[in-house]
Design an enzyme around this catalytic site. Sequence first.
Site, PDB file in Angstrom:
ATOM      1  CG  HIS A 528      -1.956  -1.032   1.253  1.00 10.79           C
ATOM      2  ND1 HIS A 528      -2.668  -1.354   2.396  1.00 10.79           N
ATOM      3  CD2 HIS A 528      -2.442  -1.844   0.278  1.00 10.79           C
ATOM      4  CE1 HIS A 528      -3.531  -2.327   2.117  1.00 10.79           C
ATOM      5  NE2 HIS A 528      -3.410  -2.647   0.851  1.00 10.79           N
ATOM      6  CG  HIS A 572      -6.941  -3.493   2.372  1.00 11.35           C
ATOM      7  ND1 HIS A 572      -6.006  -4.425   1.991  1.00 11.35           N
ATOM      8  CD2 HIS A 572      -7.387  -3.877   3.588  1.00 11.35           C
ATOM      9  CE1 HIS A 572      -5.901  -5.352   2.939  1.00 11.35           C
ATOM     10  NE2 HIS A 572      -6.722  -5.041   3.922  1.00 11.35           N
TER      11      HIS A 572
HETATM   12  C1  LIG Z   1      -0.005  -7.299  -4.940  1.00 12.40           C
HETATM   13  C2  LIG Z   1      -0.887  -6.155  -4.478  1.00 12.40           C
HETATM   14  C3  LIG Z   1      -1.975  -6.417  -3.649  1.00 12.40           C
HETATM   15  C4  LIG Z   1      -2.790  -5.385  -3.207  1.00 12.40           C
HETATM   16  N1  LIG Z   1      -3.924  -5.682  -2.510  1.00 12.40           N
HETATM   17  C5  LIG Z   1      -4.823  -4.708  -2.271  1.00 12.40           C
HETATM   18  C6  LIG Z   1      -6.099  -5.008  -1.748  1.00 12.40           C
HETATM   19  O1  LIG Z   1      -6.457  -6.171  -1.508  1.00 12.40           O
HETATM   20  N2  LIG Z   1      -6.947  -3.975  -1.509  1.00 12.40           N
HETATM   21  C7  LIG Z   1      -6.598  -2.682  -1.768  1.00 12.40           C
HETATM   22  O2  LIG Z   1      -7.399  -1.785  -1.512  1.00 12.40           O
HETATM   23  N3  LIG Z   1      -5.398  -2.377  -2.272  1.00 12.40           N
HETATM   24  C8  LIG Z   1      -4.521  -3.357  -2.563  1.00 12.40           C
HETATM   25  N4  LIG Z   1      -3.336  -3.041  -3.129  1.00 12.40           N
HETATM   26  C9  LIG Z   1      -2.991  -1.618  -3.322  1.00 12.40           C
HETATM   27  C10 LIG Z   1      -3.782  -0.945  -4.437  1.00 12.40           C
HETATM   28  O3  LIG Z   1      -3.930  -1.833  -5.514  1.00 12.40           O
HETATM   29  C11 LIG Z   1      -3.056   0.335  -4.842  1.00 12.40           C
HETATM   30  O4  LIG Z   1      -2.981   1.228  -3.743  1.00 12.40           O
HETATM   31  C12 LIG Z   1      -3.738   1.087  -5.976  1.00 12.40           C
HETATM   32  O5  LIG Z   1      -4.153   0.202  -6.993  1.00 12.40           O
HETATM   33  C13 LIG Z   1      -2.777   2.114  -6.549  1.00 12.40           C
HETATM   34  O6  LIG Z   1      -3.372   2.797  -7.624  1.00 12.40           O
HETATM   35  P1  LIG Z   1      -2.525   3.825  -8.487  1.00 12.40           P
HETATM   36  O7  LIG Z   1      -3.467   4.381  -9.499  1.00 12.40           O
HETATM   37  O8  LIG Z   1      -1.804   4.741  -7.599  1.00 12.40           O
HETATM   38  O9  LIG Z   1      -1.381   2.946  -9.198  1.00 12.40           O
HETATM   39  P2  LIG Z   1      -1.499   1.682 -10.157  1.00 12.40           P
HETATM   40  O10 LIG Z   1      -2.860   1.111 -10.143  1.00 12.40           O
HETATM   41  O11 LIG Z   1      -0.371   0.779  -9.806  1.00 12.40           O
HETATM   42  O12 LIG Z   1      -1.280   2.276 -11.610  1.00 12.40           O
HETATM   43  C14 LIG Z   1      -0.062   2.768 -12.102  1.00 12.40           C
HETATM   44  C15 LIG Z   1       0.008   2.443 -13.581  1.00 12.40           C
HETATM   45  O13 LIG Z   1       1.040   3.214 -14.191  1.00 12.40           O
HETATM   46  C16 LIG Z   1       1.817   2.389 -15.024  1.00 12.40           C
HETATM   47  N5  LIG Z   1       3.138   2.989 -15.100  1.00 12.40           N
HETATM   48  C17 LIG Z   1       4.048   3.131 -14.111  1.00 12.40           C
HETATM   49  N6  LIG Z   1       5.169   3.728 -14.568  1.00 12.40           N
HETATM   50  C18 LIG Z   1       4.950   3.990 -15.887  1.00 12.40           C
HETATM   51  C19 LIG Z   1       5.738   4.585 -16.918  1.00 12.40           C
HETATM   52  N7  LIG Z   1       6.992   5.027 -16.692  1.00 12.40           N
HETATM   53  N8  LIG Z   1       5.207   4.681 -18.161  1.00 12.40           N
HETATM   54  C20 LIG Z   1       3.947   4.234 -18.417  1.00 12.40           C
HETATM   55  N9  LIG Z   1       3.174   3.644 -17.482  1.00 12.40           N
HETATM   56  C21 LIG Z   1       3.674   3.523 -16.233  1.00 12.40           C
HETATM   57  C22 LIG Z   1       1.782   1.045 -14.309  1.00 12.40           C
HETATM   58  O14 LIG Z   1       2.155  -0.019 -15.169  1.00 12.40           O
HETATM   59  C23 LIG Z   1       0.346   0.985 -13.843  1.00 12.40           C
HETATM   60  O15 LIG Z   1      -0.516   0.464 -14.824  1.00 12.40           O
HETATM   61  C24 LIG Z   1      -2.486  -4.054  -3.571  1.00 12.40           C
HETATM   62  C25 LIG Z   1      -1.408  -3.772  -4.418  1.00 12.40           C
HETATM   63  C26 LIG Z   1      -0.619  -4.817  -4.883  1.00 12.40           C
HETATM   64  C27 LIG Z   1       0.519  -4.507  -5.822  1.00 12.40           C
END
Ligand SMILES: Cc1cc2nc3c(=O)[nH]c(=O)nc-3n(C[C@H](O)[C@H](O)[C@H](O)COP(=O)(O)OP(=O)(O)OC[C@H]3O[C@@H](n4cnc5c(N)ncnc54)[C@H](O)[C@@H]3O)c2cc1C
Length: 604
Positions: A528, A572
């Site tokens: 997280h 979460h």
């Molecule tokens: C294994 C795992 C289990 C989890 N379990 C839970 C759960 O059960 N419940 C919960 O609430 N949360 C959970 N989380 C946390 C939650 O999923 C995250 O907090 C949330 O999805 C983050 O969203 P975000 O939009 O910040 O990033 P992300 O959803 O990670 O999106 C970032 C995106 O940007 C892309 N990206 C990154 N760098 C670049 C670049 N240089 N060029 C182009 N694209 C790029 C990535 O590939 C990705 O698609 C978990 C996370 C993981 C990894």
Amino acid sequence: MPSFSLSWLLVSSLLVQRSLGVTLTDPDQLKTKTYDFVIVGAGTAGLTLASRLTEDPKVSVLVLEAGVSDQDVLPAIAPFLGPTLTPNTPFDWNFTVTPQEGLGGRSFPYPRGKLIGGSSSANYMMHQYGSTEDWDRYARITKDAGWAWKNMRQYVKKHERIVPPVDDHSTEGQLIPSNHGTDGEVAISLPGFNESIDARVFKTTQELEEFPYNEDTSGADHSLLGIGFIQSSIDRGVRSSSSTGYLAPANGRPNLTVLINAHVLKVLKTGTKAFRAVEFATSPGSAPITIQAKNEVILSAGTIGTAQILQLSGIGNKADLEALGIPVLVDLPVGDNLVDHTFLPNIFRVEGEESFDHILRDTEKTVAAVTEWATQKTGFIANNIANTFGFARIPEDLSIFKTVVDPAPGPQSPHFEYIPTNFHLKPGFPIPPTGSYFTIVTVCLNPTSYGSVKLASADPYDKPLIDPRLLTTDIDLIVMRESVKATKRFVSAPAWSDYIIEPVGTLAGNTDDEIDAHVRGLATTIFHPVGTASMAAKGNKEGVVNPDLTVKGVEGLRVVDASIFPLIPSTHTQGPVYLAAERAAVIIKEHYDNDGYAAGRDEL
Ligand SMILES: Cc1cc2nc3c(=O)[nH]c(=O)nc-3n(C[C@H](O)[C@H](O)[C@H](O)COP(=O)(O)OP(=O)(O)OC[C@H]3O[C@@H](n4cnc5c(N)ncnc54)[C@H](O)[C@@H]3O)c2cc1C
Ligand SMILES: *[C@@H]1O[C@H](CO)[C@@H](O)[C@H](O)[C@H]1NC(C)=O
Ligand SMILES: *[C@@H]1O[C@H](CO)[C@@H](O)[C@H](O)[C@H]1NC(C)=O
Ligand SMILES: CC(=O)N[C@H]1CO[C@H](CO)[C@@H](O)[C@@H]1O
């Protein structure tokens, strides 16, 4: 994680998935190099925003995603297989943490989804919103009442669609319908497969006052304290993500373009203060391609990716960038303030053969279960890896509170979480070849340990140095110590007397020192991370973005993802990220409704 990690390969041919629409795979397919908005990252926040902004057919959006498609990726679809998507697979960024001083110098994987949907396609699907106190604290810190729960509440109904569990059991008393949405984008459901331990968990709520039943665990409008059924982003036995929820219904819009295999290298300076262009490439050797944004570039690359891109662009900590020979364009504390929740597996040996270990260590049985799922969407594969979780506070009379202020955002917010799971759950490690196990994962929810994300070099393909500095404060260690003690009280209820045999390994120790050694020896991350581009009030230089998520001191550049939270929510994190992205879409739309889209940008 478990040893069933590759068995999904054997059955992926069984999969027939509905099409998620068209995504481009090659930059030559782009019709133009100029869009109203360029969103970096097709993840949780990125696709929420892309979908909302293109509700206006006049607005064009390009989403650049470094990862691959999520289509036909079985473990991104079959809920119980989710944990096999990471670490170290083609769907993961394969990050690791630097040796953790609070954890005996250990390093371990730090998974992040690298596919359409980002981490919402790779996570464990537990779905919550934080406490009202979390959001009210964001409002206080940012001096923006718009982040208070009173305002954020509306986005729950926009975001979620409660659907019946796949076994269609009555959910009366298992969630509070009035706190939920019925026609939002991401489907949320209660468990659809009864686990043998569920009855013991509920007996415990009747036997021990310390662990009361909670009839709705989503948080926010209802207290998080107590133990109840997990709500998951699962739709009739299939994962619901930002891809299935937000992208699929929007993907037919002519003005929404998603390009995969597009690794963004940096944002480019396009005017005195403006950064309205990005550079990406399809592989380390290939020529960079530039895309212009008429209005804004929006970074949604996640807590690690966004920090890395900003720093590579010369937006970051001056001394750090200079040390790597990167010209400093804007001096901001990017990458500081990294904060995460710990994951501690407290494992017990148990009687009988009803734990999942017996299926998961047996490829034939796993394949049979996956086949049942593929043909009927039923069985435990259709379900999350746990059915219940609880949230609790440490005792108010601990001596630490004489010197340390309560790290929770308020008296109704928990200090730790506990997740009873009916198998040997230790991500990254195989299930032992014999025995039956029961794990209570515990989590420090309001850590005061902060670390950083820094570049290892100026090479955009080098993995950054990720140092969450987990458990480096006394109070964080004490919260974990108390969580272990609570775990032992939990299984001392009569409900478990014919099940639990003994604690495994270091969990056997009962003195504070022994428990601390257990914590430091086994804790890792529950995935997280937040905070590396955190919000601060307008005019306050401590943060990276303003309360409207524009990057401080520059124009045409915003951040919308988990990195903007100055403190970590007490739950979460995917739910809070979705709500923040929903609000960001409203902020952006209001801004351009007032000022006009692309109102004669002189840089273009
Ligand atoms: C294994 C795992 C289990 C989890 N379990 C839970 C759960 O059960 N419940 C919960 O609430 N949360 C959970 N989380 C946390 C939650 O999923 C995250 O907090 C949330 O999805 C983050 O969203 P975000 O939009 O910040 O990033 P992300 O959803 O990670 O999106 C970032 C995106 O940007 C892309 N990206 C990154 N760098 C670049 C670049 N240089 N060029 C182009 N694209 C790029 C990535 O590939 C990705 O698609 C978990 C996370 C993981 C990894
Ligand atoms: C992660 O590791 C997997 C398995 O070794 C590999 O296929 C993939 O290319 C790696 N991805 C990254 C971004 O390092
Ligand atoms: C699971 O248990 C509930 C009672 O809590 C029951 O209503 C439901 O039918 C059960 N489901 C299955 C698949 O056995
Ligand atoms: C970049 C892009 O695809 N723009 C299109 C957005 O939609 C309008 C109206 O449908 C088209 O005219 C643009 O070409």
